[in-house]
Design an enzyme around this catalytic site. Sequence first.
Site, PDB file in Angstrom:
ATOM      1  N   ARG A  35       0.850  -1.184   0.000  1.00 57.45           N
ATOM      2  CA  ARG A  35       0.000   0.000   0.000  1.00 57.45           C
ATOM      3  C   ARG A  35       0.889   1.238   0.000  1.00 57.45           C
ATOM      4  NH1 ARG A  35      -2.002   0.939   4.281  1.00 57.45           N
ATOM      5  NH2 ARG A  35      -1.350  -0.760   5.628  1.00 57.45           N
ATOM      6  N   TYR A  71      -1.214  -3.817  -7.139  1.00 59.67           N
ATOM      7  CA  TYR A  71      -0.982  -4.545  -5.881  1.00 59.67           C
ATOM      8  C   TYR A  71      -2.250  -4.562  -5.020  1.00 59.67           C
ATOM      9  CZ  TYR A  71       0.073  -5.520  -1.125  1.00 59.67           C
ATOM     10  OH  TYR A  71      -0.005  -6.051   0.136  1.00 59.67           O
ATOM     11  N   GLY A  72      -2.524  -5.672  -4.422  1.00 60.54           N
ATOM     12  CA  GLY A  72      -3.725  -5.942  -3.625  1.00 60.54           C
ATOM     13  C   GLY A  72      -4.366  -4.776  -2.900  1.00 60.54           C
ATOM     14  N   LYS A  96      -9.475  -2.176   2.007  1.00 57.60           N
ATOM     15  CA  LYS A  96      -9.157  -0.985   2.819  1.00 57.60           C
ATOM     16  C   LYS A  96      -9.933   0.246   2.336  1.00 57.60           C
ATOM     17  CE  LYS A  96      -5.954  -3.245   5.107  1.00 57.60           C
ATOM     18  NZ  LYS A  96      -6.186  -3.694   6.474  1.00 57.60           N
ATOM     19  N   HIS A  99     -10.748  -1.684  11.993  1.00 59.38           N
ATOM     20  CA  HIS A  99      -9.636  -2.527  11.549  1.00 59.38           C
ATOM     21  C   HIS A  99      -9.410  -3.601  12.618  1.00 59.38           C
ATOM     22  CE1 HIS A  99      -5.178  -2.508  10.007  1.00 59.38           C
ATOM     23  NE2 HIS A  99      -5.875  -3.484   9.487  1.00 59.38           N
ATOM     24  N   SER A 148       0.084  -3.118  12.286  1.00 62.27           N
ATOM     25  CA  SER A 148       0.658  -4.249  11.557  1.00 62.27           C
ATOM     26  C   SER A 148       1.859  -4.813  12.330  1.00 62.27           C
ATOM     27  CB  SER A 148       1.067  -3.824  10.150  1.00 62.27           C
ATOM     28  OG  SER A 148       1.947  -2.752  10.239  1.00 62.27           O
ATOM     29  N   CYS A 184       1.854  -7.249  14.520  1.00 60.63           N
ATOM     30  CA  CYS A 184       1.579  -7.623  15.918  1.00 60.63           C
ATOM     31  C   CYS A 184       0.878  -8.975  16.012  1.00 60.63           C
ATOM     32  CB  CYS A 184       0.721  -6.562  16.595  1.00 60.63           C
ATOM     33  SG  CYS A 184       1.609  -5.031  16.929  1.00 60.63           S
ATOM     34  N   GLY A 185       0.778  -9.701  14.898  1.00 61.65           N
ATOM     35  CA  GLY A 185       0.214 -11.050  14.945  1.00 61.65           C
ATOM     36  C   GLY A 185      -1.302 -11.100  14.958  1.00 61.65           C
ATOM     37  N   LYS A 186      -1.923 -10.190  14.217  1.00 61.63           N
ATOM     38  CA  LYS A 186      -3.396 -10.142  14.212  1.00 61.63           C
ATOM     39  C   LYS A 186      -4.008 -11.419  13.616  1.00 61.63           C
ATOM     40  CE  LYS A 186      -6.687  -6.833  12.434  1.00 61.63           C
ATOM     41  NZ  LYS A 186      -6.637  -5.800  11.402  1.00 61.63           N
ATOM     42  N   THR A 187      -3.479 -11.837  12.464  1.00 61.86           N
ATOM     43  CA  THR A 187      -4.031 -13.043  11.831  1.00 61.86           C
ATOM     44  C   THR A 187      -3.800 -14.260  12.726  1.00 61.86           C
ATOM     45  OG1 THR A 187      -3.620 -12.046   9.689  1.00 61.86           O
ATOM     46  CG2 THR A 187      -4.070 -14.396   9.690  1.00 61.86           C
ATOM     47  N   ASN A 188      -2.651 -14.300  13.400  1.00 65.38           N
ATOM     48  CA  ASN A 188      -2.383 -15.427  14.300  1.00 65.38           C
ATOM     49  C   ASN A 188      -3.380 -15.456  15.449  1.00 65.38           C
ATOM     50  OD1 ASN A 188      -0.197 -15.892  12.673  1.00 65.38           O
ATOM     51  ND2 ASN A 188       1.334 -15.171  14.134  1.00 65.38           N
ATOM     52  N   ASP A 199      -9.356  -9.229   9.739  1.00 70.05           N
ATOM     53  CA  ASP A 199      -8.841  -7.881   9.432  1.00 70.05           C
ATOM     54  C   ASP A 199      -9.846  -6.750   9.670  1.00 70.05           C
ATOM     55  OD1 ASP A 199      -6.684  -6.256   8.529  1.00 70.05           O
ATOM     56  OD2 ASP A 199      -7.598  -6.096   6.543  1.00 70.05           O
ATOM     57  N   ASN A 245       6.408  -8.547   2.043  1.00 66.70           N
ATOM     58  CA  ASN A 245       4.955  -8.285   2.041  1.00 66.70           C
ATOM     59  C   ASN A 245       4.250  -9.160   1.002  1.00 66.70           C
ATOM     60  OD1 ASN A 245       2.606  -6.923   2.932  1.00 66.70           O
ATOM     61  ND2 ASN A 245       2.721  -5.488   1.215  1.00 66.70           N
ATOM     62  N   SER A 246       4.830 -10.315   0.686  1.00 66.05           N
ATOM     63  CA  SER A 246       4.145 -11.213  -0.238  1.00 66.05           C
ATOM     64  C   SER A 246       2.900 -11.769   0.447  1.00 66.05           C
ATOM     65  CB  SER A 246       5.079 -12.346  -0.672  1.00 66.05           C
ATOM     66  OG  SER A 246       5.607 -13.015   0.450  1.00 66.05           O
ATOM     67  N   ARG A 247       1.939 -12.172  -0.352  1.00 64.57           N
ATOM     68  CA  ARG A 247       0.603 -12.429   0.203  1.00 64.57           C
ATOM     69  C   ARG A 247      -0.018 -13.719  -0.312  1.00 64.57           C
ATOM     70  NH1 ARG A 247      -1.707  -8.312   3.731  1.00 64.57           N
ATOM     71  NH2 ARG A 247      -0.077  -6.750   3.808  1.00 64.57           N
ATOM     72  N   ASN A 289      -1.662 -16.953  24.101  1.00 66.84           N
ATOM     73  CA  ASN A 289      -2.449 -15.725  24.315  1.00 66.84           C
ATOM     74  C   ASN A 289      -3.875 -16.054  24.754  1.00 66.84           C
ATOM     75  OD1 ASN A 289      -0.272 -14.133  23.707  1.00 66.84           O
ATOM     76  ND2 ASN A 289      -0.770 -14.006  21.527  1.00 66.84           N
TER      77      ASN A 289
END
Length: 592
Positions: free
Chosen positions: A70, A199-200, A208, A228, A250, A252-256, A279, A371-373, A501
């Site tokens: 982005r 790009y995405g 977003k 978010h 970003s 901080c392990g949000k998806t995890n 997200d 930042n590959s996705r 966690n």
Amino acid sequence: MLTNNQNVLKWVDEMVALCKPDKVEWIDGSEAQLKALRDEAIATGEMEALNEEKLPGCLLHRTKPNDVARVEGRTFICSRKEEDAGPTNNWCDPKEMYAKLTPMYDGVMKGRTMYVIPYSMGPIGSPLAKVGVELTDSIYVVLNMDIMTRMGAQAFENLGDTSNDFVRGLHSKADVDPENRYIVQFPEDNTIWSINSAYGGNVLLGKKCFALRIASYQGKNEGWMAEHMLILGLENPQGEVTYITAAFPSACGKTNLAMLVPPEIYRKQGYKVWTVGDDIAWLKPGEDGRLYAINPENGFFGVAPGTNEKSNPNALASTKKNTIFTNVAHNLDDNTVWWEGLDKNPPENAIDWMGRPWNGKTSTEKGAHPNSRFTAPAENCPCISPEFNTPKGVPISAMIFGGRRAKTAPLVYQSFDWKHGVFVGSTMASETTAAATGAVGVVRRDPMAMLPFCGYHMGDYFAHWLEMGEKLGDKAPKIFNVNWFRTDDEGHFIWPGFGDNMRVLMWIVARCKGEVDANVTPLGYEPKPEDINIEGLDDITLDTVKGLLDVDVDLWKEEVAGIKEFYAKFGDKLPAELNNQLAALEDRLNKA
Ligand code: OXD
Ligand code: MN
């Protein structure tokens, strides 16, 4: 054409006249149409088909090296008044911006096809869902939007024949020229224009641009919130599920956290964690007065590097079919993909994210872009919530804010009430890590993790949060702050993080249910150290937990000074309540 809606038809006609594509193709979302597009993208080399046995239905794509993330510096909020965009957004007068971009779109699709993509953000038929239409000259965008949204004719059914309530997205990759790249939101026109990127985050306009920037503005006007935030459900052995949202900057392990695997001690007892979203959350009071959340998306646009069997087995499993990989390494031996942190066995015979031959065993360069996705369908996720498609959403009991702080923020604390919670969210911050460019350990404020995503003045956004609290009253979710990243004197993380966690989430749930007491500290309510379950953790003692919960008053006084400086940006748009909260915190610290 898939609709009789005159507002849609008129706008598409105007944009066709401007962009002058050779052909216009309406995306109905049928498998036959999608297959033809995949085949075309493979034939032209835009995408590569991967191993049909190991990764069925998966595709690989590379963007230009100048177009991998982005671009906040080229992202604009074009409200009529500058003060409505506020000090945290780039602003330009909408007339001026349209005048600048219109010539860039003029004839830009000559020799190309314009795809007309109708999509719904949110489950079809949900009262919280909204419709968008994206026009694009990129098949990559169509195929990604198919995963990330509910795409196709069904979205128009939701819109009906007369409504004008749809977001108009216009995207052209043009020449992918970074000097002329623009990602522009016109909140008052329900419009997004994106040009010169492929790009995405810049081109999947439902994400977003719509679901956060435009939607946050709509939410302010219509009495709801676009945040978010991940959404997860924690199920106890009795089958009761408590839903929680969480916002993190970003890295901080949000998806995890969204896809957390409970530690053994909880799994054995029958606890489960369900993912509703990783997200974005759209939140609105329901008929019973509680706050309900939907995930407006239908897939995950996740960062690949670091995703592995240990860090996030659920995310990894989600990528095993019908997934699009962008800018990862291509393993030529078995036509699969690889990225840093996937395993300890990089391929020797591979192509890197820039399309160059790459030997993972000997090369000092990275095979995948940091930042590959992966773009993966939510339905692939082993822990996807049974409520994922529920139109009314899930009732939220707790909202969590967090950041990456080495010393200040304790492992967890609860705000005294909603207003105090808004203060906590508005002061959210992370310290920069060595991974980012620039100095290490610098505090970056990122209120509610919305800094690059709030579509209007952030002071008004804080006021909207406060108003929502008034409306929700005692039904409002409880607000918490967490920090998984405290370090010891050698700079090592103290708390194990990841699945563990859950131990903190358990305290949060117990607080929501009124099942556990707390200590009162200057920051808020903190757990009694013995109420954080550390059974089965080798390196953590009760004393470690005490340390993790410790409040360093001197550091917090410095923090107060930092917050004052940050708040000064918002001038008189800063709600008085937040200054009161800051003064109250200072007072509590002085008395401590
Ligand atoms: C994302 C982001 O890609 O927040 O989700 O940057
Ligand atoms: Mn995000």
